[in-house]
Motif scaffolding. Structure first.
Motif, PDB file in Angstrom:
ATOM      1  N   UNK A 305      -1.058 -33.280 -31.165  1.00 15.44           N
ATOM      2  CA  UNK A 305      -2.520 -33.440 -31.236  1.00 15.44           C
ATOM      3  C   UNK A 305      -2.925 -34.847 -30.782  1.00 15.44           C
ATOM      4  N   UNK A 306      -4.195 -34.979 -30.378  1.00  9.61           N
ATOM      5  CA  UNK A 306      -4.739 -36.275 -29.968  1.00  9.61           C
ATOM      6  C   UNK A 306      -6.125 -36.458 -30.584  1.00  9.61           C
ATOM      7  N   UNK A 343      -8.350 -41.934 -28.253  1.00 13.84           N
ATOM      8  CA  UNK A 343      -9.523 -42.726 -27.907  1.00 13.84           C
ATOM      9  C   UNK A 343     -10.484 -42.801 -29.082  1.00 13.84           C
ATOM     10  N   UNK A 344     -10.827 -44.025 -29.465  1.00 18.40           N
ATOM     11  CA  UNK A 344     -11.768 -44.259 -30.562  1.00 18.40           C
ATOM     12  C   UNK A 344     -12.996 -44.967 -29.996  1.00 18.40           C
ATOM     13  N   UNK A 345     -14.141 -44.300 -30.138  1.00 18.84           N
ATOM     14  CA  UNK A 345     -15.388 -44.842 -29.633  1.00 18.84           C
ATOM     15  C   UNK A 345     -16.463 -44.554 -30.665  1.00 18.84           C
ATOM     16  N   UNK A 346     -17.565 -45.243 -30.552  1.00 21.55           N
ATOM     17  CA  UNK A 346     -18.639 -45.014 -31.513  1.00 21.55           C
ATOM     18  C   UNK A 346     -19.723 -46.049 -31.393  1.00 21.55           C
ATOM     19  N   UNK A 347     -20.836 -45.793 -32.062  1.00 20.26           N
ATOM     20  CA  UNK A 347     -21.979 -46.697 -32.028  1.00 20.26           C
ATOM     21  C   UNK A 347     -21.738 -47.891 -32.942  1.00 20.26           C
ATOM     22  N   UNK A 362      -0.315 -44.272 -27.661  1.00 23.75           N
ATOM     23  CA  UNK A 362      -1.246 -45.304 -27.230  1.00 23.75           C
ATOM     24  C   UNK A 362      -2.602 -45.103 -27.901  1.00 23.75           C
ATOM     25  N   UNK A 363      -3.304 -46.213 -28.111  1.00 22.24           N
ATOM     26  CA  UNK A 363      -4.662 -46.187 -28.656  1.00 22.24           C
ATOM     27  C   UNK A 363      -5.591 -46.929 -27.697  1.00 22.24           C
ATOM     28  N   UNK A 364      -6.715 -46.305 -27.367  1.00 17.93           N
ATOM     29  CA  UNK A 364      -7.800 -46.951 -26.635  1.00 17.93           C
ATOM     30  C   UNK A 364      -8.949 -47.154 -27.616  1.00 17.93           C
ATOM     31  N   UNK A 365      -9.294 -48.414 -27.842  1.00 15.50           N
ATOM     32  CA  UNK A 365     -10.365 -48.719 -28.795  1.00 15.50           C
ATOM     33  C   UNK A 365     -11.561 -49.209 -27.991  1.00 15.50           C
ATOM     34  N   UNK A 366     -12.539 -48.321 -27.862  1.00 17.86           N
ATOM     35  CA  UNK A 366     -13.681 -48.596 -26.991  1.00 17.86           C
ATOM     36  C   UNK A 366     -14.954 -48.908 -27.767  1.00 17.86           C
ATOM     37  N   UNK A 367     -14.926 -48.691 -29.061  1.00 16.95           N
ATOM     38  CA  UNK A 367     -16.162 -48.793 -29.830  1.00 16.95           C
ATOM     39  C   UNK A 367     -16.518 -50.205 -30.239  1.00 16.95           C
ATOM     40  N   UNK A 373     -16.719 -54.571 -44.222  1.00 16.75           N
ATOM     41  CA  UNK A 373     -16.314 -55.984 -44.233  1.00 16.75           C
ATOM     42  C   UNK A 373     -15.242 -56.291 -43.182  1.00 16.75           C
ATOM     43  N   UNK A 374     -15.283 -55.578 -42.087  1.00 18.46           N
ATOM     44  CA  UNK A 374     -14.333 -55.826 -41.007  1.00 18.46           C
ATOM     45  C   UNK A 374     -12.941 -55.288 -41.254  1.00 18.46           C
ATOM     46  N   UNK A 375     -12.791 -54.387 -42.215  1.00 14.29           N
ATOM     47  CA  UNK A 375     -11.459 -53.928 -42.608  1.00 14.29           C
ATOM     48  C   UNK A 375     -11.002 -52.719 -41.796  1.00 14.29           C
ATOM     49  N   UNK A 376     -10.579 -53.001 -40.573  1.00 13.19           N
ATOM     50  CA  UNK A 376      -9.901 -52.020 -39.729  1.00 13.19           C
ATOM     51  C   UNK A 376      -8.609 -52.666 -39.232  1.00 13.19           C
ATOM     52  N   UNK A 377      -7.510 -51.923 -39.280  1.00 12.75           N
ATOM     53  CA  UNK A 377      -6.240 -52.378 -38.731  1.00 12.75           C
ATOM     54  C   UNK A 377      -5.776 -51.365 -37.698  1.00 12.75           C
ATOM     55  N   UNK A 378      -5.093 -51.856 -36.673  1.00 14.39           N
ATOM     56  CA  UNK A 378      -4.571 -50.953 -35.651  1.00 14.39           C
ATOM     57  C   UNK A 378      -3.107 -51.274 -35.409  1.00 14.39           C
ATOM     58  N   UNK A 379      -2.246 -50.286 -35.625  1.00 13.01           N
ATOM     59  CA  UNK A 379      -0.822 -50.380 -35.321  1.00 13.01           C
ATOM     60  C   UNK A 379      -0.509 -49.208 -34.405  1.00 13.01           C
ATOM     61  N   UNK A 380      -0.080 -49.510 -33.192  1.00 19.31           N
ATOM     62  CA  UNK A 380       0.158 -48.449 -32.213  1.00 19.31           C
ATOM     63  C   UNK A 380       1.307 -48.846 -31.303  1.00 19.31           C
ATOM     64  N   UNK A 381       1.803 -47.866 -30.560  1.00 15.87           N
ATOM     65  CA  UNK A 381       2.820 -48.173 -29.563  1.00 15.87           C
ATOM     66  C   UNK A 381       2.247 -49.167 -28.562  1.00 15.87           C
TER      67      UNK A 381
END
Length: 413
Positions: A305-306, A343-347, A362-367, A373-381
């Motif tokens: 899944x993606x 792919x993660x996108x958003x307003x 892989x992760x594409x972070x476009x948003x 409070x800024x609490x997002x973490x990204x761990x990806x290949x």
């Protein structure tokens, strides 16, 4: 008379010399034995020092391997090789525990304990005891986090494993970026992209434009920290959940946790109840104009899944703050192919609070958004970032664990 007197004196002299000779003969074994025992004791001390040096070298090397995410078998192999290089003759029994089984660091997953037991042969002291001299050495190494990350790329060799491009503007507060790739452009900031972070860490190298700013005084003075040791997968201890039975239907309205076969497509207003959403194949899609909300949710992306999140959608998702999947919002299947992209996108009004974890994808972070409070973490290949937002490190209040960017190994016992 003089002759008789001389004879008497000669016999007296003979008498005295004989006494000294006899005394010397009697005490010689004691003297020689004492000297031999002292020499043998020095030999035991020397053997003990070598044994302790071997244990220390083994624990330190094992700590480095553990820092890099190695399992117990690899740690043991590395530790044994390091001990032999230090001069340990390999004649004893070596026990390697990670975590340690005893002492003040018992049970710590960031520590390695090495114990070596060896018997030394007796030489002269064998006259007094026929048992071997038991020797014991123990050392514990532990790594501590010298810096935390908000963004970590796990790929060991990919070019541009961390890519910041376009007109993105990422501001990291108190947390850095880290790449495990050995490529000379493991971290790549290009074009008009702007990246502000305490420091940039890479096993390989970093290629930066003037848009990259490091706020840590040492990194600002000396540049990115390249050639550092890789760090382990911070979520390697989190097991994939078992596949639930049955299949639920996707769509709008209120949805329940469970297994969604062949993807999950969200439209309109969607309220997600707490729990694990197991996406079994297909696509997890947030369509345009969708308004998706959910607290205490984890999305497991499995069986090929993606994720595809539309930029015109509004999402407000928060990971659980306790339990097995505490702090994990998205979790990709470790057995999935590295060629898949999510792919993660958003307003700007969107929020995703928690870790986005895809260790083999892989992760594409476009948003232009992050979590509460800024609490997002990204761990990806690998990760490509083209959005604009701010993220920070202190998110324990949301059930999130720190992500290491740089770890220092030290002998602590």
């Amino acid at each position: 008379m003089r002759k008789t007197k001389v004879q008497v004196q000669w016999w007296k002299a003979f008498d005295t010399t004989a006494n000294v000779s006899i005394l010397a003969a009697l005490t010689a074994p004691v003297f020689v034995g004492g000297t031999a025992l002292g020499t043998e004791t020095s030999y035991w001390y020397y053997k003990q020092r070598k044994l302790q040096a071997g244990a220390a070298a083994a624990a330190f090397a094992g700590g480095i391997a553990r820092r890099g995410g190695a399992g117990v078998a690899t740690i043991r192999s590395v530790a044994e090789a390091a001990a032999l290089r230090s001069g340990y003759d390999g004649g004893g029994v070596m026990t390697v525990n990670s975590p340690p089984a005893s002492g003040p660091n018992a049970g710590r997953s960031d520590a390695v304990e090495v114990i070596i037991d060896q018997n030394a042969e007796r030489l002269f002291s064998n006259l007094f005891s026929d048992g071997p001299v038991a020797m014991h050495a123990r050392a514990v190494a532990r790594f501590r986090t010298a810096a935390d990350a908000c963004v970590l790329a796990l790929s060991p060799d990919e070019s541009r494993a961390l890519q910041f491009s376009g007109s993105s503007n990422l501001n990291l507060i108190g947390c850095s970026v880290m790449s495990n790739s050995i490529a000379d452009n493991a971290v790549n900031v290009q074009g008009a992209a702007r990246l502000s972070t305490p420091c940039i860490y890479a096993v390989g190298g970093a290629r930066l434009t003037s848009g990259a700013t490091m706020t840590d005084a040492e990194c600002a003075r000396n540049g990115p920290r390249t050639g550092v040791s890789k760090v382990g997968d911070p979520f390697e201890d989190v097991a994939m959940p078992a596949r639930p039975a049955g299949c639920r239907s996707s769509g709008g309205g209120t949805l329940l946790a469970g297994r969604y076969c062949d993807g999950l497509s969200l439209n309109g207003n969607v309220n997600l109840q707490p729990g694990v959403y197991y996406i079994d194949g297909g696509m997890f899609r947030v369509n345009a104009s969708a308004n998706v909300r959910g607290a205490g949710v984890t999305f497991v992306i499995a069986n090929g899944a993606r994720v595809k999140m539309n930029g015109n959608a509004t999402v407000d998702l928060q990971a659980p703050t306790s339990g097995t999947y505490s702090g994990i919002l998205f979790m990709g299947d470790r057995s999935s192919s590295g060629g898949q992209r999510n792919t993660f996108n958003g307003a700007a009004s969107s929020r995703m609070t928690g870790a986005i974890y895809f260790p083999t994808q892989a992760v594409e972070y476009l948003g232009n958004f992050s979590g509460l409070n800024g609490c997002t973490q990204i761990v990806a290949d690998t990760l490509e970032w083209t959005g604009s937002t701010s993220m920070q490190v202190d998110c324990s209040g949301y059930g999130m664990r720190p992500i290491p960017a740089n770890k220092i190994v030290q002998l602590v016992e």
